[in-house]
Design a protein around this motif. Structure first.
Motif, PDB file in Angstrom:
ATOM      1  N   ALA A  78      -6.549 121.443  45.456  1.00 58.26           N
ATOM      2  CA  ALA A  78      -7.117 120.093  45.358  1.00 58.26           C
ATOM      3  C   ALA A  78      -8.059 119.998  44.163  1.00 58.26           C
ATOM      4  CB  ALA A  78      -7.851 119.727  46.644  1.00 58.26           C
ATOM      5  N   ARG A  79      -8.869 121.009  43.960  1.00 59.25           N
ATOM      6  CA  ARG A  79      -9.804 120.997  42.826  1.00 59.25           C
ATOM      7  C   ARG A  79      -9.048 120.899  41.498  1.00 59.25           C
ATOM      8  NH1 ARG A  79     -15.007 122.538  44.102  1.00 59.25           N
ATOM      9  NH2 ARG A  79     -15.357 123.501  42.081  1.00 59.25           N
ATOM     10  N   LYS A  80      -7.921 121.596  41.387  1.00 61.31           N
ATOM     11  CA  LYS A  80      -7.104 121.519  40.171  1.00 61.31           C
ATOM     12  C   LYS A  80      -6.517 120.125  39.991  1.00 61.31           C
ATOM     13  CE  LYS A  80      -5.828 126.389  39.963  1.00 61.31           C
ATOM     14  NZ  LYS A  80      -4.723 127.358  40.085  1.00 61.31           N
ATOM     15  N   ALA A  81      -6.036 119.535  41.087  1.00 62.64           N
ATOM     16  CA  ALA A  81      -5.469 118.182  41.011  1.00 62.64           C
ATOM     17  C   ALA A  81      -6.534 117.172  40.604  1.00 62.64           C
ATOM     18  CB  ALA A  81      -4.857 117.789  42.355  1.00 62.64           C
ATOM     19  N   TYR A  82      -7.720 117.292  41.160  1.00 57.14           N
ATOM     20  CA  TYR A  82      -8.796 116.362  40.817  1.00 57.14           C
ATOM     21  C   TYR A  82      -9.214 116.533  39.359  1.00 57.14           C
ATOM     22  CZ  TYR A  82      -9.057 115.943  45.909  1.00 57.14           C
ATOM     23  OH  TYR A  82      -8.765 115.756  47.230  1.00 57.14           O
ATOM     24  N   ALA A  83      -9.224 117.743  38.882  1.00 54.42           N
ATOM     25  CA  ALA A  83      -9.554 117.985  37.473  1.00 54.42           C
ATOM     26  C   ALA A  83      -8.502 117.331  36.574  1.00 54.42           C
ATOM     27  CB  ALA A  83      -9.650 119.477  37.189  1.00 54.42           C
ATOM     28  N   ARG A  84      -7.226 117.428  36.943  1.00 56.19           N
ATOM     29  CA  ARG A  84      -6.167 116.782  36.162  1.00 56.19           C
ATOM     30  C   ARG A  84      -6.311 115.257  36.177  1.00 56.19           C
ATOM     31  NH1 ARG A  84      -3.134 120.972  38.515  1.00 56.19           N
ATOM     32  NH2 ARG A  84      -2.257 119.578  40.073  1.00 56.19           N
ATOM     33  N   ALA A  85      -6.947 114.725  37.245  1.00 50.51           N
ATOM     34  CA  ALA A  85      -7.167 113.277  37.341  1.00 50.51           C
ATOM     35  C   ALA A  85      -8.449 112.850  36.625  1.00 50.51           C
ATOM     36  CB  ALA A  85      -7.220 112.853  38.804  1.00 50.51           C
ATOM     37  N   GLY A  86      -9.175 113.824  36.047  1.00 53.19           N
ATOM     38  CA  GLY A  86     -10.361 113.490  35.260  1.00 53.19           C
ATOM     39  C   GLY A  86     -11.692 113.793  35.903  1.00 53.19           C
ATOM     40  N   GLN A 112     -17.142 106.552  46.723  1.00 59.14           N
ATOM     41  CA  GLN A 112     -16.672 107.916  46.957  1.00 59.14           C
ATOM     42  C   GLN A 112     -15.268 107.889  47.534  1.00 59.14           C
ATOM     43  OE1 GLN A 112     -19.400 110.560  48.880  1.00 59.14           O
ATOM     44  NE2 GLN A 112     -17.777 111.853  49.659  1.00 59.14           N
ATOM     45  N   VAL A 113     -14.403 108.735  46.993  1.00 55.91           N
ATOM     46  CA  VAL A 113     -13.048 108.890  47.506  1.00 55.91           C
ATOM     47  C   VAL A 113     -13.079 109.954  48.592  1.00 55.91           C
ATOM     48  CG1 VAL A 113     -10.676 109.530  46.931  1.00 55.91           C
ATOM     49  CG2 VAL A 113     -12.066 108.268  45.273  1.00 55.91           C
ATOM     50  N   GLN A 114     -12.374 109.693  49.675  1.00 57.54           N
ATOM     51  CA  GLN A 114     -12.290 110.670  50.769  1.00 57.54           C
ATOM     52  C   GLN A 114     -10.922 110.566  51.429  1.00 57.54           C
ATOM     53  OE1 GLN A 114     -15.503 109.266  53.277  1.00 57.54           O
ATOM     54  NE2 GLN A 114     -14.081 108.158  54.576  1.00 57.54           N
ATOM     55  N   GLY A 115     -10.648 111.473  52.332  1.00 61.97           N
ATOM     56  CA  GLY A 115      -9.414 111.428  53.092  1.00 61.97           C
ATOM     57  C   GLY A 115      -8.152 111.540  52.253  1.00 61.97           C
ATOM     58  N   VAL A 116      -8.203 112.341  51.208  1.00 61.05           N
ATOM     59  CA  VAL A 116      -7.029 112.496  50.331  1.00 61.05           C
ATOM     60  C   VAL A 116      -5.985 113.349  51.052  1.00 61.05           C
ATOM     61  CG1 VAL A 116      -6.223 113.318  48.099  1.00 61.05           C
ATOM     62  CG2 VAL A 116      -8.502 112.292  48.306  1.00 61.05           C
ATOM     63  N   TYR A 117      -4.744 112.919  50.979  1.00 57.72           N
ATOM     64  CA  TYR A 117      -3.660 113.613  51.678  1.00 57.72           C
ATOM     65  C   TYR A 117      -2.380 113.504  50.869  1.00 57.72           C
ATOM     66  CZ  TYR A 117       0.017 114.394  55.138  1.00 57.72           C
ATOM     67  OH  TYR A 117       1.128 114.852  55.809  1.00 57.72           O
ATOM     68  N   VAL A 118      -1.670 114.600  50.773  1.00 52.43           N
ATOM     69  CA  VAL A 118      -0.309 114.627  50.227  1.00 52.43           C
ATOM     70  C   VAL A 118       0.559 115.308  51.281  1.00 52.43           C
ATOM     71  CG1 VAL A 118       1.215 115.529  48.428  1.00 52.43           C
ATOM     72  CG2 VAL A 118      -1.070 114.716  47.827  1.00 52.43           C
ATOM     73  N   ASP A 119       1.687 114.698  51.589  1.00 47.25           N
ATOM     74  CA  ASP A 119       2.610 115.272  52.566  1.00 47.25           C
ATOM     75  C   ASP A 119       2.908 116.721  52.177  1.00 47.25           C
ATOM     76  OD1 ASP A 119       5.518 115.982  53.414  1.00 47.25           O
ATOM     77  OD2 ASP A 119       4.938 114.304  54.711  1.00 47.25           O
ATOM     78  N   GLY A 171       2.716 120.153  45.243  1.00 53.52           N
ATOM     79  CA  GLY A 171       3.175 120.888  44.076  1.00 53.52           C
ATOM     80  C   GLY A 171       3.973 120.036  43.100  1.00 53.52           C
ATOM     81  N   GLU A 172       4.118 118.737  43.393  1.00 51.14           N
ATOM     82  CA  GLU A 172       4.880 117.837  42.525  1.00 51.14           C
ATOM     83  C   GLU A 172       3.989 117.017  41.595  1.00 51.14           C
ATOM     84  OE1 GLU A 172       7.670 115.384  44.654  1.00 51.14           O
ATOM     85  OE2 GLU A 172       8.084 116.968  46.100  1.00 51.14           O
ATOM     86  N   GLY A 173       2.681 117.195  41.667  1.00 51.08           N
ATOM     87  CA  GLY A 173       1.768 116.413  40.828  1.00 51.08           C
ATOM     88  C   GLY A 173       1.376 115.073  41.423  1.00 51.08           C
ATOM     89  N   LEU A 174       1.734 114.839  42.676  1.00 53.65           N
ATOM     90  CA  LEU A 174       1.435 113.556  43.304  1.00 53.65           C
ATOM     91  C   LEU A 174      -0.062 113.336  43.498  1.00 53.65           C
ATOM     92  CD1 LEU A 174       4.279 113.521  45.967  1.00 53.65           C
ATOM     93  CD2 LEU A 174       4.179 112.235  43.828  1.00 53.65           C
ATOM     94  N   ALA A 175      -0.804 114.384  43.818  1.00 50.16           N
ATOM     95  CA  ALA A 175      -2.248 114.231  44.033  1.00 50.16           C
ATOM     96  C   ALA A 175      -2.948 113.812  42.751  1.00 50.16           C
ATOM     97  CB  ALA A 175      -2.861 115.517  44.581  1.00 50.16           C
ATOM     98  N   ALA A 176      -2.629 114.456  41.643  1.00 46.65           N
ATOM     99  CA  ALA A 176      -3.263 114.108  40.368  1.00 46.65           C
ATOM    100  C   ALA A 176      -2.905 112.684  39.958  1.00 46.65           C
ATOM    101  CB  ALA A 176      -2.859 115.099  39.285  1.00 46.65           C
ATOM    102  N   ALA A 177      -1.649 112.327  40.054  1.00 44.63           N
ATOM    103  CA  ALA A 177      -1.220 110.977  39.683  1.00 44.63           C
ATOM    104  C   ALA A 177      -1.809 109.935  40.626  1.00 44.63           C
ATOM    105  CB  ALA A 177       0.305 110.890  39.688  1.00 44.63           C
TER     106      ALA A 177
END
Length: 82
Positions: free
Chosen positions: A62-70, A16-23, A28-34
């Motif tokens: 976050a939900r949108k970023a995770y969806a973009r990551a699959g 399980q992935v946890q503790g996800v953080y983007v400065d 809004g730069e796509g860093l979370a998805a990548a």
């Protein structure tokens, strides 16, 4: 730190992935998805054949970023406080 994610609760079957953080200044730069896509690739290759995470329903960005990551929605959970 610009992006971080921790892989926890790992077994030979799933992790399980946890503790996800983007400065905040970089959101809004796509860093979370990548970043999540890279974490998933590594976890699938080196840790377990299934990668999951939990995200609050109200965390739409976050939900949108995770969806973009699959990631796909696999269920709904509730926390009950007594």
């Amino acid at each position: 730190m610009v992006f971080k994610a921790e892989v926890a609760a790992a077994s030979p079957f799933a992790c399980q992935v946890q503790g996800v953080y983007v400065d905040p200044s970089r959101r809004g730069e796509g860093l979370a998805a990548a970043g999540m896509a890279a974490v998933v690739r590594h976890a699938l290759r080196a840790i377990a054949p299934v990668v999951s995470l939990y995200v609050n329903e109200h965390n739409v960005s976050a939900r949108k970023a995770y969806a973009r990551a699959g990631f796909e929605d696999a269920g709904t959970f509730s926390t009950i406080m007594f």
